[in-house]
Motif scaffolding. Sequence first.
Motif, PDB file in Angstrom:
ATOM      1  N   ALA A 223       7.180  53.915  48.184  1.00 58.56           N
ATOM      2  CA  ALA A 223       6.187  54.901  47.235  1.00 58.56           C
ATOM      3  C   ALA A 223       6.177  54.335  45.868  1.00 58.56           C
ATOM      4  N   ASP A 224       6.473  53.489  45.316  1.00 59.26           N
ATOM      5  CA  ASP A 224       7.102  53.733  43.698  1.00 59.26           C
ATOM      6  C   ASP A 224       5.785  53.003  43.132  1.00 59.26           C
ATOM      7  N   GLU A 225       4.359  52.898  43.707  1.00 62.66           N
ATOM      8  CA  GLU A 225       3.133  51.627  43.167  1.00 62.66           C
ATOM      9  C   GLU A 225       2.452  52.815  41.910  1.00 62.66           C
ATOM     10  N   ILE A 226       1.958  52.482  40.779  1.00 64.70           N
ATOM     11  CA  ILE A 226       1.301  53.618  39.729  1.00 64.70           C
ATOM     12  C   ILE A 226       0.012  52.803  40.192  1.00 64.70           C
ATOM     13  N   PRO A 227      -1.490  53.936  40.831  1.00 62.73           N
ATOM     14  CA  PRO A 227      -2.620  53.154  41.033  1.00 62.73           C
ATOM     15  C   PRO A 227      -3.164  53.854  39.743  1.00 62.73           C
ATOM     16  N   LEU A 228      -2.788  53.759  38.748  1.00 60.85           N
ATOM     17  CA  LEU A 228      -3.507  53.626  37.430  1.00 60.85           C
ATOM     18  C   LEU A 228      -2.747  54.290  36.676  1.00 60.85           C
ATOM     19  N   SER A 229      -3.276  53.541  35.199  1.00 63.92           N
ATOM     20  CA  SER A 229      -2.112  54.242  33.968  1.00 63.92           C
ATOM     21  C   SER A 229      -3.149  53.531  32.862  1.00 63.92           C
ATOM     22  N   PHE A 230      -2.762  54.675  32.011  1.00 63.12           N
ATOM     23  CA  PHE A 230      -3.314  54.612  30.349  1.00 63.12           C
ATOM     24  C   PHE A 230      -2.557  55.318  29.362  1.00 63.12           C
ATOM     25  N   ASN A 236      -6.242  50.063  22.514  1.00 67.71           N
ATOM     26  CA  ASN A 236      -6.241  49.673  23.597  1.00 67.71           C
ATOM     27  C   ASN A 236      -5.545  49.848  25.583  1.00 67.71           C
ATOM     28  N   GLU A 237      -5.135  50.398  24.808  1.00 72.03           N
ATOM     29  CA  GLU A 237      -4.653  51.534  26.029  1.00 72.03           C
ATOM     30  C   GLU A 237      -5.197  52.361  26.867  1.00 72.03           C
ATOM     31  N   ASP A 238      -6.405  52.720  26.074  1.00 75.97           N
ATOM     32  CA  ASP A 238      -7.114  53.908  26.591  1.00 75.97           C
ATOM     33  C   ASP A 238      -8.193  53.416  27.786  1.00 75.97           C
ATOM     34  N   LEU A 239      -8.585  54.656  27.970  1.00 74.41           N
ATOM     35  CA  LEU A 239      -9.297  54.136  29.289  1.00 74.41           C
ATOM     36  C   LEU A 239     -10.963  54.301  29.087  1.00 74.41           C
ATOM     37  N   ASN A 240     -11.332  54.186  28.488  1.00 76.71           N
ATOM     38  CA  ASN A 240     -12.877  54.981  27.758  1.00 76.71           C
ATOM     39  C   ASN A 240     -13.327  54.002  28.175  1.00 76.71           C
ATOM     40  N   PHE A 241     -13.066  52.671  28.474  1.00 76.22           N
ATOM     41  CA  PHE A 241     -14.030  52.520  29.522  1.00 76.22           C
ATOM     42  C   PHE A 241     -14.993  52.388  30.740  1.00 76.22           C
ATOM     43  N   LEU A 242     -14.022  53.623  31.752  1.00 76.83           N
ATOM     44  CA  LEU A 242     -14.545  53.769  32.650  1.00 76.83           C
ATOM     45  C   LEU A 242     -15.736  54.944  32.055  1.00 76.83           C
ATOM     46  N   PHE A 243     -15.425  55.547  30.813  1.00 82.06           N
ATOM     47  CA  PHE A 243     -17.029  56.468  30.710  1.00 82.06           C
ATOM     48  C   PHE A 243     -18.253  55.866  31.275  1.00 82.06           C
ATOM     49  N   GLY A 244     -18.108  54.653  30.814  1.00 82.84           N
ATOM     50  CA  GLY A 244     -19.894  53.896  30.409  1.00 82.84           C
ATOM     51  C   GLY A 244     -20.159  54.054  31.922  1.00 82.84           C
ATOM     52  N   SER A 245     -20.095  53.928  32.758  1.00 85.80           N
ATOM     53  CA  SER A 245     -20.315  54.437  34.296  1.00 85.80           C
ATOM     54  C   SER A 245     -21.152  56.067  34.816  1.00 85.80           C
ATOM     55  N   GLU A 290       1.625  60.455  35.535  1.00 84.62           N
ATOM     56  CA  GLU A 290       1.629  61.704  34.599  1.00 84.62           C
ATOM     57  C   GLU A 290       1.770  61.353  33.720  1.00 84.62           C
ATOM     58  N   GLU A 291       2.573  59.749  33.869  1.00 85.19           N
ATOM     59  CA  GLU A 291       3.452  59.075  31.834  1.00 85.19           C
ATOM     60  C   GLU A 291       2.556  59.185  30.780  1.00 85.19           C
ATOM     61  N   SER A 292       0.846  59.213  31.102  1.00 82.09           N
ATOM     62  CA  SER A 292      -0.443  58.367  30.712  1.00 82.09           C
ATOM     63  C   SER A 292      -0.443  59.557  29.037  1.00 82.09           C
ATOM     64  N   PHE A 293      -0.094  60.500  29.737  1.00 78.05           N
ATOM     65  CA  PHE A 293      -0.531  61.110  28.580  1.00 78.05           C
ATOM     66  C   PHE A 293      -0.180  61.242  27.017  1.00 78.05           C
ATOM     67  N   GLU A 294       1.352  60.843  27.971  1.00 75.83           N
ATOM     68  CA  GLU A 294       2.138  61.177  26.991  1.00 75.83           C
ATOM     69  C   GLU A 294       3.414  59.777  26.391  1.00 75.83           C
ATOM     70  N   GLN A 295       3.009  59.336  27.471  1.00 80.64           N
ATOM     71  CA  GLN A 295       4.063  57.682  26.965  1.00 80.64           C
ATOM     72  C   GLN A 295       3.127  57.034  25.986  1.00 80.64           C
ATOM     73  N   ASP A 296       5.177  55.966  25.587  1.00 83.98           N
ATOM     74  CA  ASP A 296       4.732  55.590  24.315  1.00 83.98           C
ATOM     75  C   ASP A 296       4.344  54.196  24.810  1.00 83.98           C
ATOM     76  N   TYR A 297       4.483  53.063  23.245  1.00 84.33           N
ATOM     77  CA  TYR A 297       3.307  52.030  24.328  1.00 84.33           C
ATOM     78  C   TYR A 297       4.793  51.104  25.005  1.00 84.33           C
ATOM     79  N   ASN A 298       6.372  51.092  25.222  1.00 81.76           N
ATOM     80  CA  ASN A 298       7.376  50.529  25.633  1.00 81.76           C
ATOM     81  C   ASN A 298       7.588  51.198  26.961  1.00 81.76           C
ATOM     82  N   THR A 299       7.348  52.121  27.104  1.00 81.38           N
ATOM     83  CA  THR A 299       7.593  52.891  28.495  1.00 81.38           C
ATOM     84  C   THR A 299       6.287  51.412  29.047  1.00 81.38           C
TER      85      THR A 299
END
Length: 539
Positions: A223-230, A236-245, A290-299
């Motif tokens: 179970a190592d899949e990551i369904p959603l990350s940002f 460019n890496e934010d998930l603003n796109f989803l707010f358009g719905s 969970e890392e979506s809230f603080e990860q850097d670009y390289n991660t």
Amino acid sequence: MKKTLLTLSVLVLSTSLLAGCGGSGNNSAASEDYKLENVTLPLKEKVTLHFMTQSSPLAPSDPNEKLIYKRLEEKTGVHIDFTNFTSDSFIEKRNLAVASGDLPDAILDAGYSDYDLLNLGQDGTIIPLEDLINKYMPNLQKVLKEAPEYKSMITAQDGHIYAFPWIEELGAGKESIHSVNDMPWINVEWLKKLGLKMPKTTEDLKKVLLAFKNDDPNGNGQADEIPLSFILNNGNEDLNFLFGSFGLGDNGDHTVVTNEGKVVFTADQDGYKEGIKYLNELYKLNLIDEESFEQDYNTYLAKGQNEKYGLYFQWDKANISGDNDKYELMNPLAGPSGEVNVTRTNNLGFDRGRMVITSDNKNLELTAKWIDQLYDPIQSVQDNWGTYGDKTQQNIFEYDEASHMLKHLPLKGTAPVELRQKTNIGGPLAILDEYYGKVTTKPDDAVGRLELIKKRLVPYMKADHNFPKVFFSLEDQKQISTLETDLFAYVNRKRAEWIKTGKVEEEWVEYKAELSRLGLDKWLEIKQKGYDRYLKDQG
């Protein structure tokens, strides 16, 4: 830092005197007060100017190792002694140098905000440029004549031009390559493996992400899949796109313009609240990295390169998961109301503060004529993307002698952003839409992106306009900068909290009251005034 240096054949100085601050030694002699007039390029005797600049850690530490700068030196007879900082530390180093009064002749790829330009122009640290442009810069004059809107965009309300711009046109209006930055890329291999269709609604996406989490789409028994990350609140890496719905949507500066011409702050709209609720549903189902809230670009990049993601956000999938068919652009999603909206960014291929000349520069004519070379069409294309004929590394172009055109070469799996950072110089420059097919081809990645935007996203863009690059007065810019510091920090902090806690509904009234206390009404007033004035100035 050294000021302007001039080669004098009768004068010999020691190498230690000639070593540049952060640059390389040269054969020029110091002559701060020597002023060249009636300059014709190339110079008969070499002259050195001292510039500060920035570059990617991927690029040579000495910019003069780049082929573009080597050719410019041959073409002009001007040696640039660079103080160069990596992009991650540049702003701090630039500010320290300027505050100390230890000024270079100019700062290239300067990264100055409007507030910076107006402040530095007012206190005399940088000089107005309009007279230099009119006297010595025919290439830039031609750009401003062919695209006159940029003349008003670079001119402050006091009538001065304080910086040379970066201009990169690639499509216009809704079909601009900048219309959407955080594109959603979905793992179609996993969709096929699990017999799933491309999601059409927010509920469809929730079901798809659950399948990505629970049904082992990569087939390794773990179970190592990551369904959603940002990367939250990160362009460019934010998930603003989803707010358009969920209504007007959101973008990087939380600003949209309605079709009636009203400037709206996105992050206090009811649709924004509903979008947060939806993201909290995904979080509670453990579908968000969970890392979506603080990860850097390289991660973020490393996990994407290992194909861990079911859905992620980026300008171009080639930068994260590679230029292959494993990921495709996800369709805009219908929200609970059934409506679909793609929120436009307020981005434009335009940067007002790309290069400045300081008040310590004694050779203004020479500097202006050197900078004008950067606005030559063939040169601008290279400044922006990279060059041709480099024997030491991969080239982004080949030069077609017959057509006098730069033609983009296949990238052969190289991430376009990496090759660009290694070889380009960042500007100032100007690339107009009319150059394509005459001066250069469009990059393959840009062609593909423009096609996706036109066919898949533009039909769902409800806003006819976005917020333009208004050049506010110093007083208004000070207020905007002060207000945004607290407003945006608060909005971004609450967004992160609410996605995790789900308390957006119970805290919404208090949140809106705090926005008001932080000056949202004043911010909207200034923005609306600026928007109305911009429309008037554009005729």
